[in-house]
Scaffold this motif. Sequence first.
Motif, mmCIF file in Angstrom:
data_model
loop_
_atom_site.group_PDB
_atom_site.id
_atom_site.type_symbol
_atom_site.label_atom_id
_atom_site.label_comp_id
_atom_site.label_asym_id
_atom_site.label_seq_id
_atom_site.Cartn_x
_atom_site.Cartn_y
_atom_site.Cartn_z
ATOM 1 N N ASP A 145 -9.963 34.506 81.773
ATOM 2 C CA ASP A 145 -9.766 33.646 80.615
ATOM 3 C C ASP A 145 -10.457 32.320 80.892
ATOM 4 N N VAL A 146 -11.017 31.717 79.855
ATOM 5 C CA VAL A 146 -11.732 30.447 80.023
ATOM 6 C C VAL A 146 -11.323 29.449 78.946
ATOM 7 N N HIS A 147 -11.449 28.186 79.300
ATOM 8 C CA HIS A 147 -11.343 27.105 78.326
ATOM 9 C C HIS A 147 -12.686 27.001 77.616
ATOM 10 N N MET A 148 -12.656 26.794 76.292
ATOM 11 C CA MET A 148 -13.875 26.536 75.529
ATOM 12 C C MET A 148 -13.849 25.066 75.122
ATOM 13 N N TYR A 149 -14.934 24.380 75.447
ATOM 14 C CA TYR A 149 -15.115 22.983 75.057
ATOM 15 C C TYR A 149 -16.350 22.877 74.182
ATOM 16 N N GLY A 150 -16.333 21.947 73.234
ATOM 17 C CA GLY A 150 -17.480 21.777 72.366
ATOM 18 C C GLY A 150 -17.599 20.357 71.837
ATOM 19 N N LEU A 151 -18.792 20.060 71.368
ATOM 20 C CA LEU A 151 -19.088 18.775 70.755
ATOM 21 C C LEU A 151 -20.124 19.002 69.662
ATOM 22 N N ALA A 152 -19.768 18.660 68.432
ATOM 23 C CA ALA A 152 -20.703 18.789 67.315
ATOM 24 C C ALA A 152 -21.578 17.547 67.243
ATOM 25 N N LYS A 153 -22.813 17.732 66.856
ATOM 26 C CA LYS A 153 -23.753 16.615 66.742
ATOM 27 C C LYS A 153 -23.216 15.533 65.809
ATOM 28 N N LYS A 154 -22.621 15.942 64.697
ATOM 29 C CA LYS A 154 -22.077 14.969 63.735
ATOM 30 C C LYS A 154 -20.989 14.121 64.386
ATOM 31 N N VAL A 162 -18.018 26.738 96.607
ATOM 32 C CA VAL A 162 -18.688 26.152 95.445
ATOM 33 C C VAL A 162 -18.833 27.177 94.335
ATOM 34 N N THR A 163 -19.114 28.399 94.681
ATOM 35 C CA THR A 163 -19.401 29.434 93.676
ATOM 36 C C THR A 163 -18.174 30.212 93.212
ATOM 37 N N THR A 164 -16.979 29.822 93.641
ATOM 38 C CA THR A 164 -15.759 30.557 93.294
ATOM 39 C C THR A 164 -15.653 30.849 91.808
ATOM 40 N N TYR A 165 -15.908 29.854 90.946
ATOM 41 C CA TYR A 165 -15.731 30.027 89.503
ATOM 42 C C TYR A 165 -17.046 30.212 88.759
ATOM 43 N N MET A 166 -18.119 30.473 89.485
ATOM 44 C CA MET A 166 -19.423 30.677 88.850
ATOM 45 C C MET A 166 -19.564 32.117 88.354
ATOM 46 N N SER A 167 -20.426 32.300 87.380
ATOM 47 C CA SER A 167 -20.674 33.637 86.846
ATOM 48 C C SER A 167 -21.653 34.419 87.711
ATOM 49 N N ALA A 198 -11.005 20.851 87.799
ATOM 50 C CA ALA A 198 -12.025 19.808 87.977
ATOM 51 C C ALA A 198 -13.135 19.949 86.940
ATOM 52 N N SER A 199 -13.548 21.163 86.665
ATOM 53 C CA SER A 199 -14.604 21.383 85.679
ATOM 54 C C SER A 199 -14.119 21.036 84.273
ATOM 55 N N ALA A 200 -12.879 21.352 83.968
ATOM 56 C CA ALA A 200 -12.319 20.997 82.657
ATOM 57 C C ALA A 200 -12.328 19.475 82.490
ATOM 58 N N ARG A 201 -11.980 18.747 83.528
ATOM 59 C CA ARG A 201 -11.984 17.279 83.466
ATOM 60 C C ARG A 201 -13.394 16.746 83.238
ATOM 61 N N VAL A 202 -14.394 17.357 83.863
ATOM 62 C CA VAL A 202 -15.786 16.942 83.653
ATOM 63 C C VAL A 202 -16.132 17.038 82.178
ATOM 64 N N ILE A 231 -22.975 21.369 71.203
ATOM 65 C CA ILE A 231 -23.032 21.570 72.650
ATOM 66 C C ILE A 231 -21.700 22.176 73.052
ATOM 67 N N GLU A 232 -21.762 23.183 73.912
ATOM 68 C CA GLU A 232 -20.538 23.840 74.334
ATOM 69 C C GLU A 232 -20.603 24.184 75.815
ATOM 70 N N ALA A 233 -19.428 24.366 76.395
ATOM 71 C CA ALA A 233 -19.324 24.765 77.795
ATOM 72 C C ALA A 233 -17.973 25.428 77.999
ATOM 73 N N ILE A 234 -17.906 26.278 78.990
ATOM 74 C CA ILE A 234 -16.661 26.970 79.313
ATOM 75 C C ILE A 234 -16.353 26.775 80.785
ATOM 76 N N CYS A 235 -15.081 26.957 81.125
ATOM 77 C CA CYS A 235 -14.697 26.994 82.538
ATOM 78 C C CYS A 235 -13.443 27.845 82.687
ATOM 79 N N ASP A 236 -13.302 28.424 83.839
ATOM 80 C CA ASP A 236 -12.132 29.221 84.174
ATOM 81 C C ASP A 236 -10.871 28.367 84.013
ATOM 82 N N LEU A 237 -9.788 28.977 83.595
ATOM 83 C CA LEU A 237 -8.541 28.242 83.402
ATOM 84 C C LEU A 237 -8.079 27.536 84.676
#
Length: 182
Positions: free
Chosen positions: A166-175, A33-38, A136-140, A126-132
């Motif tokens: 390296d990580v994927h950066m995901y984001g969502l602006a309130k607007k 479970v913790t493989t890709y955790m910080s 599964a986390s990228a899909r979430v 709102i933003e989140a990152i995940c390991d490349l």
Amino acid sequence: MTPIIETNRLSLRRIERTDAQGIFEAYAQDPEVTTYMSWAPHQSLEDTFQFLDLVLQHWEEKTEFTYIILPKGQSQLIGCMGASIKGCRAHCGYVLARQAWGNGYTTEAFRALIPELFGLEEVKRIEAICDLQNIASARVMEKAGLEHEGILKSFLNIPAFEEARDVHMYGLAKKSWQTLIQ
């Protein structure tokens, strides 16, 4: 932030110190479970208590809000989701027990957290990152409505790996979110 968030299948409630045993047993000590955790897998219940003391302090300071994820009507927690507030940004993270993988719980919880975070006046993004490699986390993040914004090179130290990842950066602006919900 409200202390309890409900969805069709889940209850997200403010994390408490009494959750230590459940957190430790459900996921915190599980190396898969913790493989890709910080953070490294917890070696003892004391590690979990130290984590809880820190996140509860952050909740009181209104700088981070962490929720336990429970299937509705059940007392056995299956994960944790939270957001740290940094200026106009809410940086989200989550973890789910292995036995709960593949059921869409994390996406459902993330979607429920978004309006709560955008309900905070200061939060504009709102933003989140995940390991490349953490597909599964990228899909979430994608299913929750965040957009892939790019790859950040050598961005995150993950204890399971020797070098910064390296990580994927995901984001969502309130607007953008407000446009989507109208």
